[in-house]
Design a protein around this motif. Sequence first.
Motif, PDB file in Angstrom:
ATOM      1  N   ARG A 147     -22.297 -59.520  82.706  1.00  0.00           N
ATOM      2  CA  ARG A 147     -23.227 -60.597  82.326  1.00  0.00           C
ATOM      3  C   ARG A 147     -23.599 -61.452  83.540  1.00  0.00           C
ATOM      4  O   ARG A 147     -24.644 -62.079  83.563  1.00  0.00           O
ATOM      5  CB  ARG A 147     -22.614 -61.483  81.224  1.00  0.00           C
ATOM      6  N   TYR A 176     -36.424 -51.875  74.990  1.00  0.00           N
ATOM      7  CA  TYR A 176     -35.033 -51.670  75.418  1.00  0.00           C
ATOM      8  C   TYR A 176     -34.044 -52.290  74.441  1.00  0.00           C
ATOM      9  O   TYR A 176     -33.044 -51.676  74.102  1.00  0.00           O
ATOM     10  CB  TYR A 176     -34.814 -52.244  76.824  1.00  0.00           C
ATOM     11  N   CYS A 177     -34.313 -53.536  74.011  1.00  0.00           N
ATOM     12  CA  CYS A 177     -33.330 -54.208  73.141  1.00  0.00           C
ATOM     13  C   CYS A 177     -33.882 -54.527  71.751  1.00  0.00           C
ATOM     14  O   CYS A 177     -33.150 -54.980  70.877  1.00  0.00           O
ATOM     15  CB  CYS A 177     -32.819 -55.487  73.794  1.00  0.00           C
ATOM     16  N   HIS A 200     -34.146 -61.074  77.394  1.00  0.00           N
ATOM     17  CA  HIS A 200     -32.829 -60.427  77.552  1.00  0.00           C
ATOM     18  C   HIS A 200     -32.844 -59.273  78.558  1.00  0.00           C
ATOM     19  O   HIS A 200     -31.798 -58.796  78.967  1.00  0.00           O
ATOM     20  CB  HIS A 200     -32.336 -59.889  76.205  1.00  0.00           C
ATOM     21  N   CYS A 201     -34.068 -58.764  78.912  1.00  0.00           N
ATOM     22  CA  CYS A 201     -34.172 -57.605  79.805  1.00  0.00           C
ATOM     23  C   CYS A 201     -35.241 -57.881  80.866  1.00  0.00           C
ATOM     24  O   CYS A 201     -36.178 -58.637  80.620  1.00  0.00           O
ATOM     25  CB  CYS A 201     -34.568 -56.339  79.029  1.00  0.00           C
ATOM     26  N   CYS A 230     -39.852 -55.614  72.951  1.00  0.00           N
ATOM     27  CA  CYS A 230     -39.107 -54.993  74.052  1.00  0.00           C
ATOM     28  C   CYS A 230     -38.582 -53.646  73.562  1.00  0.00           C
ATOM     29  O   CYS A 230     -37.857 -53.594  72.564  1.00  0.00           O
ATOM     30  CB  CYS A 230     -37.934 -55.874  74.478  1.00  0.00           C
ATOM     31  N   CYS A 237     -39.355 -59.965  78.377  1.00  0.00           N
ATOM     32  CA  CYS A 237     -38.253 -60.040  77.415  1.00  0.00           C
ATOM     33  C   CYS A 237     -37.220 -61.040  77.949  1.00  0.00           C
ATOM     34  O   CYS A 237     -36.847 -60.964  79.125  1.00  0.00           O
ATOM     35  CB  CYS A 237     -37.616 -58.668  77.232  1.00  0.00           C
ATOM     36  N   TYR A 295     -36.143 -56.860  70.983  1.00  0.00           N
ATOM     37  CA  TYR A 295     -36.602 -58.257  70.827  1.00  0.00           C
ATOM     38  C   TYR A 295     -38.088 -58.285  70.469  1.00  0.00           C
ATOM     39  O   TYR A 295     -38.884 -57.519  71.005  1.00  0.00           O
ATOM     40  CB  TYR A 295     -36.354 -59.017  72.132  1.00  0.00           C
ATOM     41  N   VAL A 337     -30.540 -55.442  81.110  1.00  0.00           N
ATOM     42  CA  VAL A 337     -30.797 -54.995  79.737  1.00  0.00           C
ATOM     43  C   VAL A 337     -29.804 -55.693  78.814  1.00  0.00           C
ATOM     44  O   VAL A 337     -28.594 -55.677  79.073  1.00  0.00           O
ATOM     45  CB  VAL A 337     -30.666 -53.453  79.604  1.00  0.00           C
ATOM     46  N   LYS A 338     -30.328 -56.314  77.746  1.00  0.00           N
ATOM     47  CA  LYS A 338     -29.484 -57.032  76.781  1.00  0.00           C
ATOM     48  C   LYS A 338     -28.550 -58.033  77.474  1.00  0.00           C
ATOM     49  O   LYS A 338     -27.352 -58.090  77.192  1.00  0.00           O
ATOM     50  CB  LYS A 338     -28.674 -56.053  75.917  1.00  0.00           C
ATOM     51  N   ASN A 339     -29.112 -58.773  78.425  1.00  0.00           N
ATOM     52  CA  ASN A 339     -28.389 -59.822  79.158  1.00  0.00           C
ATOM     53  C   ASN A 339     -27.230 -59.311  80.007  1.00  0.00           C
ATOM     54  O   ASN A 339     -26.323 -60.052  80.341  1.00  0.00           O
ATOM     55  CB  ASN A 339     -27.889 -60.921  78.210  1.00  0.00           C
ATOM     56  N   ARG A 340     -27.265 -58.026  80.351  1.00  0.00           N
ATOM     57  CA  ARG A 340     -26.263 -57.491  81.281  1.00  0.00           C
ATOM     58  C   ARG A 340     -26.991 -56.981  82.520  1.00  0.00           C
ATOM     59  O   ARG A 340     -28.039 -56.336  82.405  1.00  0.00           O
ATOM     60  CB  ARG A 340     -25.459 -56.346  80.648  1.00  0.00           C
TER      61      ARG A 340
END
Length: 751
Positions: free
Chosen positions: A707, A529-530, A511-512, A527, A509, A532, A744-747
């Motif tokens: 981030r 988690y998010c 983002h994750c 994904c 993913c 995607y 997760v989700k770019n964090r």
Amino acid sequence: MYAQIVVDVPTQQTNHSFDYLIPSDLTPVIQPGMRVAVPFGRSQRLVQGFVVGISATSKFSGKLKPIDHLIDLRPVLNAELLQLSYWLAQQTFSFWISCMQTMLPSVMRAKYQKAVIALDKNLQKQDLFQGQIMKILDNQLSTQMQKQLSLWQKNGLVEIKYLVKNQAKQLEQWFIQRQSYDYSTLLSQIKPQAKKQRQLLQLFIDNPKLKSISLKELLNKYHFTAATINAIVKKGWLAKNKQVVWRQPASQPVEATTDLKLTLLQQAAYQKITQAKDQVVLLEGVTGSGKTEVYLQSIKYFLQKNKTALMLVPEIALTPQMVAQVQGRFGKLVAVLHSGLSAGERYDEWRRIETGQATVVVGARSAVFAPLKNLGIIIIDEEHEASYKQEDNPRYHARDVALWRGQYHHCPVILGSATPSLESRARGQKKVYQLVKLSQRVNQHPLPQVDIVDLRNQDNLTAQPDLSKPLVSALQQCLKQQEQAILLLNRRGFASYLMCRECGYVPQCPHCDISLTVHLQEHYLMCHYCGYKEPIMKICPHCSSAKLRFSGTGTQKVEQQLQAILPTARIIRMDNDTTSRKNAHSQLLKQFETAGDILLGTQMIAKGLDFPNVTLVGVINADTGLITNDFRASERTFQLLTQVSGRAGRAQKEGRVYIQTYNPQHYAIQLAARQDYEHFYQQEMRFRHQAGYPPYFYLIKVTISHRSQAQAFKMAYNIAKQIKPVLTSSEQLLGPTQPTVARVKNRYYYQ
């Protein structure tokens, strides 16, 4: 008079009440628990707020702003829920406003709009206003128009106003009402060729008790036209008016049921519950021991004392069956609350509870905030379930909220489970909770026979990698005898990941930090988690090889394997992918009950379901839960296996269970096969004591996210540095460390 108001601005600086002046015309009607619109901040924008108190004095020495207007005509939070919201905010380190909003249906959250009012009559002729005084602003305004508005505002030609819009609306429908005429005599006044008009009058003649009927029903069910109806209304023979109707959650017709005769163990449990007053009762009963019947008769006891009842179930999947059982006993007194309802249905169910029309509430986690008055009993079924914990703010546990409400109302709280959480069972042993056991199935039915299938043994394997020979043989026998089977695999999708056999590339993913799961039927990688998604690739983007293969397994893949081995079997798959539609849970369960052979699904099918014709249960891979880095992994695996095993042989026919595993000697699997909770409890408690985990210690998790990975890392170490010096000898600090999925989700996350 002054009102203390908590405003809808969720920040640390505003996390308390503000004093506002109550205008004289509102003084007689305003009450704590009402929502109001108030000006807030220098911009004077209107925001929604909750009145939490009223006083004759104010501690604020400056000039107070007045309340703009009331949003409600009666309080939406009663005195109990206001107190509970404050306790919850303190307990979970959440914003007070967030806790209050959590207690209400989502439609009761405010929607904010910005409007411009033309103070100059000439401006109303401009294109923006089109002859109106006020225009609601949106984000579509051109830069030129924004500049123009700014100039008009500077020169005092327009005023910018913030509006608070109440989204909570009652549903109104048109109804056609009977008037005081003798319709038999009126028939002669209608021309013979106006057949439809004659039929409409005939409908009221044939049904003398019919006072009114919805316009929708006349158009759809009886196929009258609007012209026909309007012609009779014009004559004054029928009247047309709007009425408020209740949106009710769609449910199957339910047959009324009566109390069953309790066994001696059930009778003893019932007596302890009804005499418990404000105690917590831990009802530990093996699967099929009749806990639901004890719940129903206990609810009846408290309803007869003019009290109300609240019953929580952990999954939406369980709600249809439990609601059917509760409605069978208590009919229209039952309200349902869970996330599967539409916003309007949830609002109407909440209103039925709030006005006292519904006195029994059945629902998932958030139903714990149902505005029931005079609570007599609170029941939490499958109390060990992790889904009772809310994973985002406010991070409450429904069990803790239920215990608070039980103390407030001095009523018993019943925690029911075949496999109680170690925390609850330890409290039962210490006599903090009253422990009541149901150690036998109803009518002395034996527990199902359990076989552990060792997947390391080549002799057990078939051409279909996820289905062993013993399980396939049992499925064939089950279908031959026209019985039903339940198969559990706690992993949705087709395969865990896609892999290139040339270079080992696995799509991740963006983002994750997790590989994408294969969903073959939908033709995408996803994904979990998010959310995607991307199409399934045919060529490896790294080495351009076409040698891509699916690795791991999921419910879609097992469904395909089952269809290959058992082509005539009617397979119903139940996971997050098949239950995303409204009412999908109840429809799939009904379909399985009436026309299904095999129910294949994730953990949502493992507990609480009761189908008399299910004689076989198969666990495709018992190890999926054991390999997580969670100190509760063994406990959750034991609970899941015990619960799903209990779905077999619940009626007259004997049950059989097959657990497939690569860890056949693991104590959680061995003891779940015997449904031996006591030995599991003793062994797991020893491990917890050695490792310093709950229930011997309280555990607080501090999560840091950013981030930038460097920033998250730096802050995690700064926080650890501040905590270490203030710890006592009985306190420990673990970490900081990264969780299994670090992004997760770019964090980026540290804990």
